[in-house]
Design an enzyme around this catalytic site. Structure first.
Site, PDB file in Angstrom:
ATOM      1  N   ASP A 319      20.057 -30.142   3.579  1.00 60.02           N
ATOM      2  CA  ASP A 319      20.185 -30.621   4.954  1.00 60.02           C
ATOM      3  C   ASP A 319      18.899 -30.403   5.722  1.00 60.02           C
ATOM      4  O   ASP A 319      18.168 -29.430   5.500  1.00 60.02           O
ATOM      5  CB  ASP A 319      21.326 -29.894   5.680  1.00 60.02           C
ATOM      6  CG  ASP A 319      22.692 -30.325   5.171  1.00 60.02           C
ATOM      7  OD1 ASP A 319      22.750 -31.307   4.401  1.00 60.02           O
ATOM      8  OD2 ASP A 319      23.686 -29.673   5.540  1.00 60.02           O
ATOM      9  N   GLU A 390      -7.591  -4.032   3.771  1.00 60.37           N
ATOM     10  CA  GLU A 390      -8.383  -3.314   2.780  1.00 60.37           C
ATOM     11  C   GLU A 390      -9.874  -3.658   2.938  1.00 60.37           C
ATOM     12  O   GLU A 390     -10.347  -4.585   2.296  1.00 60.37           O
ATOM     13  CB  GLU A 390      -7.868  -3.673   1.383  1.00 60.37           C
ATOM     14  CG  GLU A 390      -6.382  -3.364   1.213  1.00 60.37           C
ATOM     15  CD  GLU A 390      -5.850  -3.693  -0.181  1.00 60.37           C
ATOM     16  OE1 GLU A 390      -6.641  -3.762  -1.140  1.00 60.37           O
ATOM     17  OE2 GLU A 390      -4.638  -3.874  -0.302  1.00 60.37           O
ATOM     18  N   MET A 455      -2.048   4.020  -0.926  1.00 58.53           N
ATOM     19  CA  MET A 455      -2.187   3.306  -2.196  1.00 58.53           C
ATOM     20  C   MET A 455      -2.798   4.214  -3.259  1.00 58.53           C
ATOM     21  O   MET A 455      -3.968   4.088  -3.637  1.00 58.53           O
ATOM     22  CB  MET A 455      -3.011   2.031  -1.978  1.00 58.53           C
ATOM     23  CG  MET A 455      -2.293   1.019  -1.090  1.00 58.53           C
ATOM     24  SD  MET A 455      -3.156  -0.557  -0.929  1.00 58.53           S
ATOM     25  CE  MET A 455      -4.456  -0.109   0.233  1.00 58.53           C
ATOM     26  N   THR A 456      -1.961   5.127  -3.747  1.00 53.43           N
ATOM     27  CA  THR A 456      -2.412   6.148  -4.703  1.00 53.43           C
ATOM     28  C   THR A 456      -2.376   5.616  -6.128  1.00 53.43           C
ATOM     29  O   THR A 456      -1.678   6.142  -7.012  1.00 53.43           O
ATOM     30  CB  THR A 456      -1.551   7.409  -4.561  1.00 53.43           C
ATOM     31  OG1 THR A 456      -0.160   7.024  -4.507  1.00 53.43           O
ATOM     32  CG2 THR A 456      -1.893   8.163  -3.290  1.00 53.43           C
ATOM     33  N   TYR A 457      -3.112   4.556  -6.338  1.00 54.41           N
ATOM     34  CA  TYR A 457      -3.279   3.939  -7.655  1.00 54.41           C
ATOM     35  C   TYR A 457      -4.606   3.191  -7.625  1.00 54.41           C
ATOM     36  O   TYR A 457      -5.272   3.123  -6.588  1.00 54.41           O
ATOM     37  CB  TYR A 457      -2.119   3.000  -7.999  1.00 54.41           C
ATOM     38  CG  TYR A 457      -1.605   2.161  -6.852  1.00 54.41           C
ATOM     39  CD1 TYR A 457      -2.338   1.097  -6.346  1.00 54.41           C
ATOM     40  CD2 TYR A 457      -0.360   2.429  -6.266  1.00 54.41           C
ATOM     41  CE1 TYR A 457      -1.870   0.328  -5.295  1.00 54.41           C
ATOM     42  CE2 TYR A 457       0.114   1.669  -5.218  1.00 54.41           C
ATOM     43  CZ  TYR A 457      -0.635   0.613  -4.738  1.00 54.41           C
ATOM     44  OH  TYR A 457      -0.175  -0.145  -3.690  1.00 54.41           O
ATOM     45  N   TRP A 595       4.100  -1.111  -6.151  1.00 55.40           N
ATOM     46  CA  TRP A 595       3.542  -2.451  -6.365  1.00 55.40           C
ATOM     47  C   TRP A 595       3.765  -2.806  -7.831  1.00 55.40           C
ATOM     48  O   TRP A 595       3.218  -2.146  -8.697  1.00 55.40           O
ATOM     49  CB  TRP A 595       2.043  -2.487  -6.045  1.00 55.40           C
ATOM     50  CG  TRP A 595       1.493  -3.865  -6.280  1.00 55.40           C
ATOM     51  CD1 TRP A 595       0.995  -4.369  -7.441  1.00 55.40           C
ATOM     52  CD2 TRP A 595       1.415  -4.906  -5.323  1.00 55.40           C
ATOM     53  NE1 TRP A 595       0.605  -5.671  -7.269  1.00 55.40           N
ATOM     54  CE2 TRP A 595       0.854  -6.023  -5.981  1.00 55.40           C
ATOM     55  CE3 TRP A 595       1.772  -5.025  -3.978  1.00 55.40           C
ATOM     56  CZ2 TRP A 595       0.643  -7.240  -5.327  1.00 55.40           C
ATOM     57  CZ3 TRP A 595       1.560  -6.229  -3.339  1.00 55.40           C
ATOM     58  CH2 TRP A 595       0.991  -7.308  -4.003  1.00 55.40           C
TER      59      TRP A 595
END
Length: 615
Positions: A319, A390, A455-457, A595
């Site tokens: 629709d 970032e 963001m501990t990677y 993530w």
């Protein structure tokens, strides 16, 4: 750094380019104009129809509404009839509904009033070749030949009175215009929940810790409705009673994952993860020209989901104006699991480039994002916003030199604009001396944040092609770590020492590994010849693949590593995730995030490990 799996993005962009090319080809040859009438001075508004293009079996039509009066026109509604064999389909810049061959288009809630002499247009795609008839604008003839009393205007913006965990008391100022106001429709998240003759309503049966958006529409005794009021968003108090109410378990869902990865919202349910998470960050929206913009509109709002693919087993609607795509699936997910909060995340590695320009006018930036996140077309989907820059005053994909205050300025502007909706930010974990944490005032920004997602990677990876091999997400330092300050504990301790409350910090978990090839040494610290092959990108692979293809052969610094053949990988397993959750609780952190969903197994092993570890 967050992996964006760039081949996925390129394929998604390629599909969008193909769709655009097809639409362009269809819209070429014929342009015709059908002017229904010239404006009459006695009318408040006129409406003129133009057939912008015609390709034989279909066409693009456009209506232009002009305020022909001497006072501002608060809103407009255009009605017309198409002959048999002609239909209107997808519309833009208007809310379009259909009753048989009769169509009604109303201005969107975000469109402001028209000043005298000002015009607004909306368009649609159609099939067939007929022309419209019986045009009415705000209840009067489109050419002003039989002016009628104007339909009702918009009521005043709703105001919240008493707000409890399960109810919201609303009131608004009356609408004017029309023959006489008969009643009001109260809409919650775009759906009518009450019709009342009063200028107030108490909405009940709500969930704790949940954001709701309300608008009100007036109806006159001629049964004509006016434009919607401006929206009001209210968040009920409480934690919602979801899993891990004392800690968050937040996962990123990637917009482009619906393509090559074939990962959809329904997978969150089928894996059992929906019952174990508390929040979803939908990644990503873009930041362009100082404002928030959509990423992939096709994946977000238009992709058709069949009954088998859909969260609730019901196929999407074709629709006009119906919501489809990821947004509709997220809306259905929340209906089945009301404890889940969904935030729209903007930025990421590639799309952080626009933040510096946007922060030249923080208020304009925040307002544009609020309007997009709370657009009535997807009302009820989002509970707030996540900002993934970032990095502020540092270098990521590009470099920013806005100064150390910029992060705090951004979070203050967004808290002011978003009020009691959720506001979070993904931030760097670089705790090295003079590193990215030192570049911005994260403690000041935390004052205005619900959570900061650390963001501990991605501390180490095959961008250093010759090594040394090192785990990309070490929890602690270890002998031989390639860079001081590049581990989770260093980031958490530095942020707490700077004044960030630990309960506002979430520990990051990667559902993927990073790896090298040409490695002979099993233990960390070996040399390599380059990145290991990956399904979507060199040097990176999902956990669900690695657990079988290259099983863990050891652990170091609270995370796992694997040496198989000449490849060396590091990644988290359910066992190392459990250890990291113990650390998060010991430090009094707000919880964890990850993530991203599609890297987990079909049974949601890593989501389960986070959930169990935080209990």
């Amino acid at each position: 750094m967050r992996p964006e799996h760039s081949p996925d993005r390129r394929r998604a962009r390629g599909l969008r380019r193909a769709l655009i090319a097809v639409l362009t080809a269809l819209a070429l040859p014929l342009t015709a104009m059908v002017a229904l009438a010239s404006p009459a001075q006695a009318a408040t508004a006129s409406a003129t129809y133009t057939k912008v293009s015609d390709w034989g079996t279909g066409f693009t039509g456009q209506w232009t509404i002009t305020n022909t009066g001497s006072a501002p026109l608060p809103g407009w509604t255009v009605e017309w009839t198409f002959p048999e064999g002609t239909t209107a389909g997808t519309a833009w810049d208007a809310r379009l509904t259909r009753d048989g061959n009769r169509y009604t288009a109303t201005n969107p809630a975000w469109a402001g009033p028209l000043a005298p002499g000002q015009s607004a247009s909306f368009g649609f795609n159609g099939t067939g070749s007929g022309s419209p008839s019986g045009c009415r604008v705000n209840g009067a003839s489109c050419d002003g030949s039989d002016p009628q009393p104007e339909g009702p205007g918009a009521p005043g913006t709703p105001v919240a009175g008493s707000v409890t965990a399960t109810s919201v008391e609303l009131s608004w100022t009356p609408a004017t215009g029309g023959t006489a106001i008969k009643n009001y429709d109260v809409l919650r998240n775009g759906t009518v929940v009450a019709t009342t003759t009063r200028t107030g309503h108490t909405d009940t049966g709500l969930s704790a810790g949940t954001s709701y958006t309300y608008t009100v529409i007036a109806r006159d005794t001629a049964d004509r409705t006016g434009p919607a009021s401006s929206p009001l968003t209210v968040r009920t108090p409480g934690d919602g009673g979801g899993p891990g109410a004392d800690h968050i378990n937040l996962g990123y869902f990637t917009e482009w994952g619906v393509y090559d990865r074939n990962y959809h919202v329904k997978n969150i349910v089928d894996s059992g993860s929906a019952e174990k998470i508390t929040h979803i960050n939908y990644a990503f929206g873009n930041v362009q020209g100082g404002e928030c913009t959509m990423g992939d509109a096709y994946a977000a709002t238009d992709r058709f989901y069949s009954a088998a693919e859909s969260v609730d087993g019901t196929a999407d609607s074709w629709d006009t104006g119906a919501l489809r795509g990821n947004f509709n699936q997220l809306k259905k997910l929340k209906e089945k699991h009301p404890h889940i909060k969904v935030l729209w995340s903007f930025g990421g590695w590639t799309w952080s480039d626009g933040f510096g320009q946007a922060m030249q006018n923080p208020e304009r930036f925040a307002k544009s994002c609020y309007d997009l996140v709370n657009d009535p077309r997807w009302a009820g989907v989002f509970d707030g916003i996540d900002l993934d820059w970032e990095y502020p005053n540092a270098c990521g994909n590009t470099c920013d030199n806005s100064g150390p205050k910029v992060f705090g300025d951004m979070m203050r502007a967004f808290r002011t604009q978003f009020g009691d909706q959720l506001v979070t930010a993904a931030i760097t974990a670089d705790a090295s001396e003079g590193g990215k944490i030192d570049a911005a005032d994260y403690a000041r920004g935390a004052q205005y944040s619900d959570y900061l997602l650390v963001m501990t990677y991605d501390f180490f990876g095959a961008w250093a092609a010759q090594g040394p091999t090192a785990p990309h997400s070490p929890l602690h330092a270890y002998n031989g770590i390639p860079q001081a300050g590049f581990h989770s504990d260093a980031a958490i301790q530095k942020l707490i020492a700077l004044g960030v409350p630990p309960e506002k910090l979430a520990l990051g978990i990667g559902f993927y590994g990073r790896g090298w090839t040409g490695v002979t040494q099993s233990a960390p610290g070996g040399t390599a010849t380059g990145p290991a092959p990956g399904t979507y990108e060199q040097g990176i692979e999902d956990y669900k693949i690695l657990k079988n293809r290259c099983p863990s052969t050891g652990t170091i610094a609270g995370t796992a590593y694997a040496h198989c053949g000449n490849q060396w990988w590091s990644y988290d397993t359910p066992q190392t995730v459990a250890g990291k959750m113990t650390y998060a609780k010991q430090q009094g952190l707000g919880g964890a995030f990850f993530w991203e969903f599609s890297g987990d197994t079909t049974g949601g092993e890593l989501v389960t490990a986070i959930h169990n570890g935080l209990r």
